[in-house]
Motif scaffolding. Structure first.
Motif, mmCIF file in Angstrom:
data_model
loop_
_atom_site.group_PDB
_atom_site.id
_atom_site.type_symbol
_atom_site.label_atom_id
_atom_site.label_comp_id
_atom_site.label_asym_id
_atom_site.label_seq_id
_atom_site.Cartn_x
_atom_site.Cartn_y
_atom_site.Cartn_z
ATOM 1 N N ARG A 226 0.790 -1.123 0.002
ATOM 2 C CA ARG A 226 -0.003 -0.022 -0.052
ATOM 3 C C ARG A 226 0.859 1.273 -0.065
ATOM 4 N NH1 ARG A 226 -5.153 -0.406 1.201
ATOM 5 N NH2 ARG A 226 -5.393 1.641 -0.147
ATOM 6 N N SER A 227 2.059 1.202 0.748
ATOM 7 C CA SER A 227 2.896 2.434 0.796
ATOM 8 C C SER A 227 3.321 2.642 -0.639
ATOM 9 C CB SER A 227 3.822 2.139 1.988
ATOM 10 O OG SER A 227 5.012 1.458 1.001
ATOM 11 N N LEU A 228 3.446 1.809 -1.542
ATOM 12 C CA LEU A 228 4.294 1.869 -2.746
ATOM 13 C C LEU A 228 2.882 2.597 -3.792
ATOM 14 C CD1 LEU A 228 6.223 -1.160 -3.000
ATOM 15 C CD2 LEU A 228 6.956 1.174 -3.062
ATOM 16 N N GLY A 229 1.781 2.763 -3.476
ATOM 17 C CA GLY A 229 0.508 3.227 -4.077
ATOM 18 C C GLY A 229 -0.315 2.148 -4.795
ATOM 19 N N LEU A 230 -0.104 0.716 -4.469
ATOM 20 C CA LEU A 230 -1.148 -0.029 -4.782
ATOM 21 C C LEU A 230 -2.250 -0.024 -4.017
ATOM 22 C CD1 LEU A 230 1.851 -1.478 -5.647
ATOM 23 C CD2 LEU A 230 0.758 -3.678 -5.362
ATOM 24 N N SER A 231 -3.440 -0.212 -4.686
ATOM 25 C CA SER A 231 -4.720 -0.276 -4.229
ATOM 26 C C SER A 231 -4.736 -1.741 -3.177
ATOM 27 C CB SER A 231 -5.924 -0.273 -5.074
ATOM 28 O OG SER A 231 -5.959 -1.362 -5.893
ATOM 29 N N ASN B 53 1.622 9.033 5.844
ATOM 30 C CA ASN B 53 1.028 8.522 4.459
ATOM 31 C C ASN B 53 -0.131 7.745 4.849
ATOM 32 O OD1 ASN B 53 2.153 6.317 5.684
ATOM 33 N ND2 ASN B 53 3.187 5.604 3.956
ATOM 34 N N MET B 55 -0.912 5.273 6.955
ATOM 35 C CA MET B 55 -0.914 4.047 7.239
ATOM 36 C C MET B 55 -1.597 3.958 8.858
ATOM 37 S SD MET B 55 0.906 1.855 5.313
ATOM 38 C CE MET B 55 0.813 2.291 3.895
ATOM 39 N N ASN B 78 -3.913 6.188 -3.126
ATOM 40 C CA ASN B 78 -3.161 5.598 -3.698
ATOM 41 C C ASN B 78 -1.867 6.426 -4.633
ATOM 42 O OD1 ASN B 78 -4.047 3.291 -2.687
ATOM 43 N ND2 ASN B 78 -5.563 3.171 -4.323
ATOM 44 N N ARG B 81 0.459 8.190 -2.086
ATOM 45 C CA ARG B 81 1.363 7.723 -1.749
ATOM 46 C C ARG B 81 2.628 7.084 -2.701
ATOM 47 N NH1 ARG B 81 -2.889 3.478 1.305
ATOM 48 N NH2 ARG B 81 -2.780 4.504 3.504
ATOM 49 N N THR B 82 2.224 7.169 -3.886
ATOM 50 C CA THR B 82 3.327 6.855 -5.138
ATOM 51 C C THR B 82 4.197 8.088 -4.753
ATOM 52 O OG1 THR B 82 2.167 8.296 -6.609
ATOM 53 C CG2 THR B 82 1.688 5.750 -6.589
ATOM 54 N N MET B 86 8.123 4.894 1.448
ATOM 55 C CA MET B 86 8.469 4.412 2.669
ATOM 56 C C MET B 86 9.297 3.285 3.133
ATOM 57 S SD MET B 86 5.426 3.956 5.724
ATOM 58 C CE MET B 86 5.569 4.677 7.528
ATOM 59 N N ALA B 106 5.734 -1.917 -8.421
ATOM 60 C CA ALA B 106 4.705 -1.048 -8.388
ATOM 61 C C ALA B 106 4.817 -0.020 -9.531
ATOM 62 C CB ALA B 106 5.194 0.125 -6.984
ATOM 63 N N VAL B 110 1.042 0.434 -10.721
ATOM 64 C CA VAL B 110 0.779 1.451 -10.102
ATOM 65 C C VAL B 110 1.090 2.333 -11.497
ATOM 66 C CG1 VAL B 110 0.218 3.282 -8.730
ATOM 67 C CG2 VAL B 110 0.736 0.650 -8.041
ATOM 68 N N MET B 158 9.500 4.417 -7.320
ATOM 69 C CA MET B 158 8.233 5.372 -8.030
ATOM 70 C C MET B 158 8.555 6.910 -7.819
ATOM 71 S SD MET B 158 5.578 3.170 -8.632
ATOM 72 C CE MET B 158 4.529 4.154 -8.518
#
Lengths: 320, 247
Positions: A226-231, B53, B55, B78, B81-82, B86, B106, B110, B158
């Motif tokens: 999730r922190s990488l932006g994945l849903s 972010n 979390m 989402n 966060r890109t 982290m 990613a 993404v 990213m």
């Protein structure tokens, strides 16, 4: 692998000798017990029900009358209701007489060759039934398992209800419900009803296995994804589920072996699976001991193959 | 004028049992700053970092990162966060994927980056953290320090504008700490905006623009490293520094 006993040298062959001795003793016990009862063993009756050398049946394509050619090399079937007639010459032995009235599906002649016997046909049906149910059960189980770990209360409650309902009732009762109620309401064939009952039943257990697998994946995996932006769905699909699948492979294999064995219960419906075929063969041979041993061996063939395949898959996935 | 990338105002986080993990915390971080957050365990420093972010959810207050309200339901988390990388204490690499695949996942899924391009970038980032030769290995085959360097490279894949580090060296063997800190120093030297929760006082002293001291869910003291470590601050900071700098 079990942990080795520390401080003790391992001498495995001695234990294999013991194993062989125990197995031999058990085998002798069965043999001796069989000798004591008044039973005539006729193993020679069994092979023809596995592989038939009688050849294949040539069946009537529609209701009608048989007309044999004078030389006996060919025959014609004249339709009872229409002007249709069909000529058949690919056979070796005639089973019907000139002028006989036959109905669609009746055997009118035999073609020689090797054909599958009733037990092999039963095995084939069991295999089809199990394989299809396995696929559907996996689909249902993954969806319900995801529901079990979802944040959405409706999804959680729905999957929990499904799992509890299915695990709380006997499979045989579910099969009856699917066959007599669902099958009637939705006009399902016995085969479809059987696949549906087995998939829905096994799906509930797969759901619990999937849930346990997902929960066994460290939380940090979902967080990192999730922190990488994945849903959430992307993280589930690419990160969590592949790891959960690997962790639950042994339990899944056990469940699918159960599925193959449970499929014998569908023989209560008008389905000639391996068990039903066995019952039919018993009634024509009067050799229940031999038939049921053969049927058991054939089930072992399926479950053993599945175990071996899963063990290979596990080994291929083991790299961390 | 410096551009503010992170702005937290009056952030509170209270657990169900009434315990306050964060109590009226406010913090701003400008572009290019390296802010180190230190404090005793349980002081809320990791929690604060993880709210940046989203979390962790917050109970009150507002956090804006790169101009977006992080805890607003309408924010596309989402996408945000890109732009915020982290790095975790436990690395959290994907064990079923090779090092290269960890870095490519990613960007491909993404970012919609093409395979070849993602691969090229991943290899470049691995070179940067000194692990170009490990791209075909699985995380389980690497040492802790190597895994954490891969994790940093993965977060960089990213192209984030901010990097968050949650105790990145706490799970490492002492002799592996240096290699990770070196990568972080290089990143700081490039001008990356960084928030680092750490127990490495040497790193904070050498690299940080500002050091934040947290205790019991509050920010007690914020200062430049020089003055932060000279022992003239808050009494609790003095007590804390006395303990950690002893050894």
């Amino acid at each position: 692998m079990s942990p080795a006993d520390p401080g003790r040298a391992v001498r495995p062959w001695g234990w294999y000798v013991l194993y062989a001795a125990v197995m031999a003793a058990l085998g002798y016990g069965v043999y001796a017990a069989a000798q004591r009862v008044d039973y005539n063993w006729h193993w020679e009756r069994i092979p023809q029900y596995v592989v038939s050398f009688d050849g294949e049946e040539v069946v009537a394509p529609f209701d009608g009358f048989v007309k044999l050619a004078d030389d006996g090399r060919s025959l014609e079937v004249e339709s009872l209701r229409t002007a249709e007639r069909v000529r058949i010459d690919a056979f070796d032995r005639v089973l019907s007489g000139d002028g006989d009235l036959v109905f669609e599906g009746d055997a009118i002649a035999m073609r020689s060759g090797i054909a599958a016997g009733p037990l092999v046909w039963g095995l084939w049906l069991t295999l089809k039934l199990s394989a299809l149910s396995l696929l559907f059960a996996l689909g249902i189980g993954v969806v319900a398992g995801l529901g079990r770990v979802a944040h959405n209360p409706a999804a959680r409650a729905l999957s929990a209800t499904y799992v509890e309902l299915i695990r709380g009732t006997p499979l045989l009762v579910q099969i009856f419900i699917f066959y007599f109620f669902v099958g009637t309401v939705m006009n399902l064939s016995a085969f479809t009803a059987g696949v549906a009952a087995l998939s829905v039943f096994t799906g509930a257990y797969v759901a619990e296995i999937v849930r346990a697998g997902i929960e066994a994946v460290p939380r940090g995996q979902m967080e990192a994804a999730r922190s990488l932006g994945l849903s959430y769905p992307q993280a589930m699909r690419h990160v969590v589920l592949p790891q959960a699948f690997k962790k639950s492979l042994p339990s899944l294999a056990g469940q699918f072996i159960n599925l193959i064995k449970d499929s014998s219960l569908v023989s209560v419906m008008a389905l000639t699976d391996l068990t039903k075929a066995g019952r039919e063969v018993v009634s024509s041979t009067f050799s229940p001991f031999e038939v049921w041993f053969t049927v058991a061996a054939m089930y072992l063939l399926l479950t053993g193959a599945l175990s071996i395949w899963v063990r290979r898959l596990e080994r291929r996935l083991a790299h961390d | 004028m410096t551009e503010v990338l992170i702005e937290a105002r009056g952030v509170c986080k209270t657990y169900g049992n009434g315990v306050a993990a964060l109590d009226e915390v406010s913090l701003t971080v400008a572009r290019g700053e390296v802010v180190c957050i230190v404090g005793p365990s349980g002081s809320g420093k990791s929690t604060l970092l993880r709210t940046l972010n989203a979390m962790e959810p917050i109970s009150a207050g507002e956090i804006r990162v790169l101009g977006e309200a992080v805890h607003d339901r309408r924010t596309n988390l989402n996408r945000l966060r890109t732009r915020v990388g982290m790095v975790f204490q436990a690395f959290n690499l994907f064990p079923h994927r090779t090092v290269l695949q960890n870095l490519m996942l990613a960007p491909r899924i993404v970012g919609g980056v093409a395979d070849a391009q993602a691969r090229e970038q991943a290899l470049r980032l691995l070179d940067k953290v000194g692990l170009g030769d490990k791209h075909d290995q699985y995380p389980g085959q690497l040492s802790g320090g190597q895994q954490q360097r891969v994790a940093i490279a993965r977060a960089l894949a990213m192209n984030p504008q901010i990097m968050l580090f949650d105790e990145p060296t706490s799970a490492l063997d002492p002799e592996k700490v240096g290699e990770v800190l070196d990568v972080m120093k290089a990143l700081a030297a490039e001008g990356m905006t960084m928030c680092v929760v750490t127990h490495e006082m040497g790193f904070a002293r050498a690299v940080a623009s500002r050091v934040v001291f947290m205790d019991a869910g509050r920010i007690c003291h914020v200062d430049e490293p020089q003055r932060f470590f000279d022992g003239s601050g808050h009494p609790r900071l003095q007590a804390f520094l006395g303990q950690v700098l002893q050894g």
